[in-house]
Design a protein around this motif. Structure first.
Motif, PDB file in Angstrom:
ATOM      1  N   GLN A 160       0.645  -1.221  -0.084  1.00 52.48           N
ATOM      2  CA  GLN A 160       0.059  -0.024  -0.168  1.00 52.48           C
ATOM      3  C   GLN A 160       0.853   1.220   0.054  1.00 52.48           C
ATOM      4  OE1 GLN A 160      -2.620  -0.529   3.468  1.00 52.48           O
ATOM      5  NE2 GLN A 160      -4.047  -1.588   2.268  1.00 52.48           N
ATOM      6  N   HIS A 161       1.867   1.150   0.658  1.00 56.79           N
ATOM      7  CA  HIS A 161       2.802   2.709   0.871  1.00 56.79           C
ATOM      8  C   HIS A 161       3.903   2.675   0.103  1.00 56.79           C
ATOM      9  CE1 HIS A 161       0.596   2.098   4.629  1.00 56.79           C
ATOM     10  NE2 HIS A 161       0.460   3.323   4.623  1.00 56.79           N
ATOM     11  N   VAL A 162       4.417   1.596  -0.824  1.00 55.06           N
ATOM     12  CA  VAL A 162       5.423   1.493  -1.511  1.00 55.06           C
ATOM     13  C   VAL A 162       5.281   1.152  -2.891  1.00 55.06           C
ATOM     14  CG1 VAL A 162       7.924   0.694  -1.887  1.00 55.06           C
ATOM     15  CG2 VAL A 162       6.873   1.443   0.356  1.00 55.06           C
ATOM     16  N   HIS A 163       4.592   0.045  -3.077  1.00 51.03           N
ATOM     17  CA  HIS A 163       4.329  -0.278  -4.570  1.00 51.03           C
ATOM     18  C   HIS A 163       3.096  -0.380  -5.260  1.00 51.03           C
ATOM     19  CE1 HIS A 163       5.676  -3.083  -7.674  1.00 51.03           C
ATOM     20  NE2 HIS A 163       4.697  -4.172  -7.484  1.00 51.03           N
ATOM     21  N   GLN A 164       2.075   0.130  -4.444  1.00 47.20           N
ATOM     22  CA  GLN A 164       0.799   0.213  -5.161  1.00 47.20           C
ATOM     23  C   GLN A 164       0.798   1.371  -6.255  1.00 47.20           C
ATOM     24  OE1 GLN A 164      -2.620   1.098  -2.649  1.00 47.20           O
ATOM     25  NE2 GLN A 164      -3.755  -0.385  -3.889  1.00 47.20           N
ATOM     26  N   ALA A 165       1.679   2.359  -6.164  1.00 48.27           N
ATOM     27  CA  ALA A 165       1.518   3.650  -7.074  1.00 48.27           C
ATOM     28  C   ALA A 165       1.840   3.211  -8.383  1.00 48.27           C
ATOM     29  CB  ALA A 165       2.372   4.577  -6.746  1.00 48.27           C
ATOM     30  N   HIS A 166       2.764   1.921  -8.479  1.00 48.87           N
ATOM     31  CA  HIS A 166       3.289   1.439  -9.764  1.00 48.87           C
ATOM     32  C   HIS A 166       2.266   0.496 -10.449  1.00 48.87           C
ATOM     33  CE1 HIS A 166       6.062  -0.089 -12.884  1.00 48.87           C
ATOM     34  NE2 HIS A 166       6.030  -1.216 -12.376  1.00 48.87           N
ATOM     35  N   HIS A 167       1.304  -0.051  -9.686  1.00 47.84           N
ATOM     36  CA  HIS A 167       0.285  -0.852 -10.307  1.00 47.84           C
ATOM     37  C   HIS A 167      -0.917  -0.031 -10.742  1.00 47.84           C
ATOM     38  CE1 HIS A 167       1.504  -4.907 -10.239  1.00 47.84           C
ATOM     39  NE2 HIS A 167       2.529  -4.622  -9.131  1.00 47.84           N
ATOM     40  N   LYS A 168      -0.679   1.348 -10.911  1.00 46.45           N
ATOM     41  CA  LYS A 168      -1.791   2.083 -11.602  1.00 46.45           C
ATOM     42  C   LYS A 168      -2.001   1.644 -12.993  1.00 46.45           C
ATOM     43  CE  LYS A 168      -1.672   6.876 -10.454  1.00 46.45           C
ATOM     44  NZ  LYS A 168      -2.872   6.798  -9.968  1.00 46.45           N
ATOM     45  N   TYR A 169      -1.353   1.041 -13.753  1.00 46.76           N
ATOM     46  CA  TYR A 169      -1.498   0.530 -14.849  1.00 46.76           C
ATOM     47  C   TYR A 169      -1.883  -1.073 -15.113  1.00 46.76           C
ATOM     48  CZ  TYR A 169       1.083   5.111 -15.512  1.00 46.76           C
ATOM     49  OH  TYR A 169       1.282   6.123 -15.595  1.00 46.76           O
ATOM     50  N   HIS A 170      -3.326  -1.102 -15.262  1.00 44.25           N
ATOM     51  CA  HIS A 170      -3.518  -2.500 -15.217  1.00 44.25           C
ATOM     52  C   HIS A 170      -3.408  -3.048 -16.732  1.00 44.25           C
ATOM     53  CE1 HIS A 170      -5.011  -2.674 -11.255  1.00 44.25           C
ATOM     54  NE2 HIS A 170      -5.690  -1.666 -11.331  1.00 44.25           N
ATOM     55  N   ARG A 171      -4.186  -2.387 -17.553  1.00 43.20           N
ATOM     56  CA  ARG A 171      -4.346  -3.156 -18.777  1.00 43.20           C
ATOM     57  C   ARG A 171      -3.585  -2.474 -19.787  1.00 43.20           C
ATOM     58  NH1 ARG A 171      -6.917  -7.404 -19.308  1.00 43.20           N
ATOM     59  NH2 ARG A 171      -8.149  -8.219 -17.509  1.00 43.20           N
ATOM     60  N   ILE A 172      -3.317  -1.282 -19.801  1.00 39.30           N
ATOM     61  CA  ILE A 172      -2.628  -0.466 -20.988  1.00 39.30           C
ATOM     62  C   ILE A 172      -1.384   0.334 -20.394  1.00 39.30           C
ATOM     63  CG2 ILE A 172      -2.841   1.380 -22.785  1.00 39.30           C
ATOM     64  CD1 ILE A 172      -5.809   0.892 -22.511  1.00 39.30           C
ATOM     65  N   PRO A 173      -0.364  -0.472 -20.384  1.00 41.28           N
ATOM     66  CA  PRO A 173       0.735   0.296 -19.603  1.00 41.28           C
ATOM     67  C   PRO A 173       1.628   0.965 -20.567  1.00 41.28           C
ATOM     68  CG  PRO A 173       1.608  -2.269 -20.482  1.00 41.28           C
ATOM     69  CD  PRO A 173      -0.223  -1.760 -20.608  1.00 41.28           C
ATOM     70  N   ILE A 174       2.510   1.883 -20.143  1.00 45.42           N
ATOM     71  CA  ILE A 174       2.989   2.800 -21.249  1.00 45.42           C
ATOM     72  C   ILE A 174       4.718   2.899 -20.661  1.00 45.42           C
ATOM     73  CG2 ILE A 174       1.109   4.474 -21.730  1.00 45.42           C
ATOM     74  CD1 ILE A 174       2.578   6.384 -19.708  1.00 45.42           C
ATOM     75  N   ALA A 175       5.478   3.133 -21.778  1.00 47.57           N
ATOM     76  CA  ALA A 175       7.116   2.755 -21.347  1.00 47.57           C
ATOM     77  C   ALA A 175       7.295   3.711 -20.081  1.00 47.57           C
ATOM     78  CB  ALA A 175       7.722   3.209 -22.669  1.00 47.57           C
ATOM     79  N   LEU A 176       6.978   4.917 -20.081  1.00 41.58           N
ATOM     80  CA  LEU A 176       7.143   5.759 -18.863  1.00 41.58           C
ATOM     81  C   LEU A 176       7.080   5.064 -17.733  1.00 41.58           C
ATOM     82  CD1 LEU A 176       8.591   8.418 -19.190  1.00 41.58           C
ATOM     83  CD2 LEU A 176       6.225   9.388 -18.759  1.00 41.58           C
ATOM     84  N   ALA A 177       5.877   4.095 -17.536  1.00 43.65           N
ATOM     85  CA  ALA A 177       5.509   3.629 -16.333  1.00 43.65           C
ATOM     86  C   ALA A 177       6.635   2.788 -15.529  1.00 43.65           C
ATOM     87  CB  ALA A 177       4.442   2.544 -16.453  1.00 43.65           C
ATOM     88  N   ALA A 178       7.665   2.575 -16.305  1.00 44.68           N
ATOM     89  CA  ALA A 178       8.767   1.591 -15.842  1.00 44.68           C
ATOM     90  C   ALA A 178       9.428   2.506 -14.384  1.00 44.68           C
ATOM     91  CB  ALA A 178      10.059   1.341 -16.886  1.00 44.68           C
ATOM     92  N   GLN A 179       9.298   3.624 -14.580  1.00 40.94           N
ATOM     93  CA  GLN A 179       9.831   4.440 -13.325  1.00 40.94           C
ATOM     94  C   GLN A 179       8.548   5.528 -12.694  1.00 40.94           C
ATOM     95  OE1 GLN A 179      13.536   6.242 -13.529  1.00 40.94           O
ATOM     96  NE2 GLN A 179      14.384   4.860 -14.952  1.00 40.94           N
ATOM     97  N   ASP A 180       7.447   5.113 -13.090  1.00 39.32           N
ATOM     98  CA  ASP A 180       6.475   5.784 -12.584  1.00 39.32           C
ATOM     99  C   ASP A 180       6.113   5.085 -11.162  1.00 39.32           C
ATOM    100  OD1 ASP A 180       4.452   7.174 -11.716  1.00 39.32           O
ATOM    101  OD2 ASP A 180       2.971   7.013 -13.651  1.00 39.32           O
ATOM    102  N   ALA A 181       6.621   5.419 -10.133  1.00 33.81           N
ATOM    103  CA  ALA A 181       6.314   4.637  -8.934  1.00 33.81           C
ATOM    104  C   ALA A 181       6.585   5.573  -7.779  1.00 33.81           C
ATOM    105  CB  ALA A 181       7.479   3.489  -8.751  1.00 33.81           C
ATOM    106  N   SER A 182       6.205   5.212  -6.579  1.00 31.63           N
ATOM    107  CA  SER A 182       6.384   5.899  -5.492  1.00 31.63           C
ATOM    108  C   SER A 182       7.981   6.300  -5.163  1.00 31.63           C
ATOM    109  CB  SER A 182       5.904   5.464  -4.282  1.00 31.63           C
ATOM    110  OG  SER A 182       6.838   4.382  -3.850  1.00 31.63           O
TER     111      SER A 182
END
Ligand SMILES: [Zn+2]
Ligand SMILES: [Zn+2]
Length: 272
Positions: A160-182
């Motif tokens: 909840q406090h560290v990893h959940q932010a990275h799981h915003k993208y369920h079905r349509i990921p984008i390349a930038l999401a590789a570093q879109d994390a808390s």
């Protein structure tokens, strides 16, 4: 008479530096000219961010093209690509990532770099040494990431406090999401990458090559396209690749290792 190479290595009467053509020496010499920049406190965070943005740029172009061209859209693993949604994701992801770098990654890696005072040896590594270093770093990083990622999913608090932010993208990921994390997760991943190369005592040039490859592979994992040169195609059964990691995002479990599949197979967490 025994010859001693500039790096102090010697074998019998011929130094290793004489045996090795050191094709990387001109590149390393050119980089050493900017030694102050390489050793500066902000170098790890800035280079990580810059590498990431440059490697993501072609996928932004592809996603933008996919908004008007159905054949580009068809190459998306998930298929569905709603133009406005995806481009808005790119924009939101960019600002979130910048925020995480500003408040967490840059200050803490600067402090570490300041304490570490990196060395810049006069000799470049051999090509062979560089390749071995990079491969070892990738395997060490993959192992550390697998353990940390698994723990983040098993611990409710960490998720909840560290990893959940990275799981915003369920079905349509984008390349930038590789570093879109808390900020804590982004920092932890950068520390795992830096730690892998420091643990192995790599040459700074090997270290730079590893970070570049590591950044690319993370982008590839999240790009949403099943690339013909994807790791899962280059190394069948051993390489993970984008489809493998996308399944993790869709199901929010399993496939915890980023680049290789052996740990998930051994641990029974592989999903295919
Ligand atoms: Zn991911
Ligand atoms: Zn996860």
């Amino acid at each position: 008479m025994q010859h001693i190479g500039g790096d102090g290595y010697s074998v019998g009467v011929v130094s290793i530096s004489e045996l090795d053509p050191r094709v990387l020496q001109p590149l390393w010499d050119a980089m050493r000219v900017h030694g102050d920049l390489l050793a500066s406190p902000l170098a790890p965070a800035l280079s990580a961010l810059l590498f990431h943005l440059v490697l993501c740029a072609p996928f932004l172009a592809l996603d933008a093209l996919g908004c008007v061209c159905s054949s580009v859209r068809a190459h998306r693993i998930s298929g569905g690509l709603k133009p406005r949604v995806v481009l808005r994701q790119w924009s939101e992801s960019f600002w979130r990532m910048l925020g995480s770098y500003a408040v967490g990654v840059a200050p803490l890696t600067a402090a570490l770099q300041y304490l570490r005072t990196p060395r810049l040896p006069s000799l470049a590594p051999t090509c062979w040494r560089l390749c071995v270093d990079v491969l070892l770093c990738l395997f060490v990083f993959d192992t550390l990431f697998f353990i940390w990622h698994y723990v983040m999913h098993r611990s409710r608090w960490l998720y909840q406090h560290v990893h959940q932010a990275h799981h915003k993208y369920h079905r349509i990921p984008i390349a930038l999401a590789a570093q879109d994390a808390s900020a804590p997760e982004l920092l932890s991943l950068l520390l795992l990458a830096l730690g892998s190369s420091w643990l192995l005592g790599c040459h700074p040039l090997s270290e730079a090559a590893f970070h570049l490859l590591n950044t690319w592979l993370a982008v590839e994992d999240h790009c949403g396209y099943d690339l013909p040169w994807g790791l899962h195609r280059l190394l069948p059964r051993l390489g993970a690749g984008a489809p493998h990691h996308q399944l993790h995002h869709i199901l929010q479990k399993g496939n915890y290792a980023p680049y290789f599949t052996h740990w998930d197979r051994l641990w029974g967490t592989e999903i295919r």
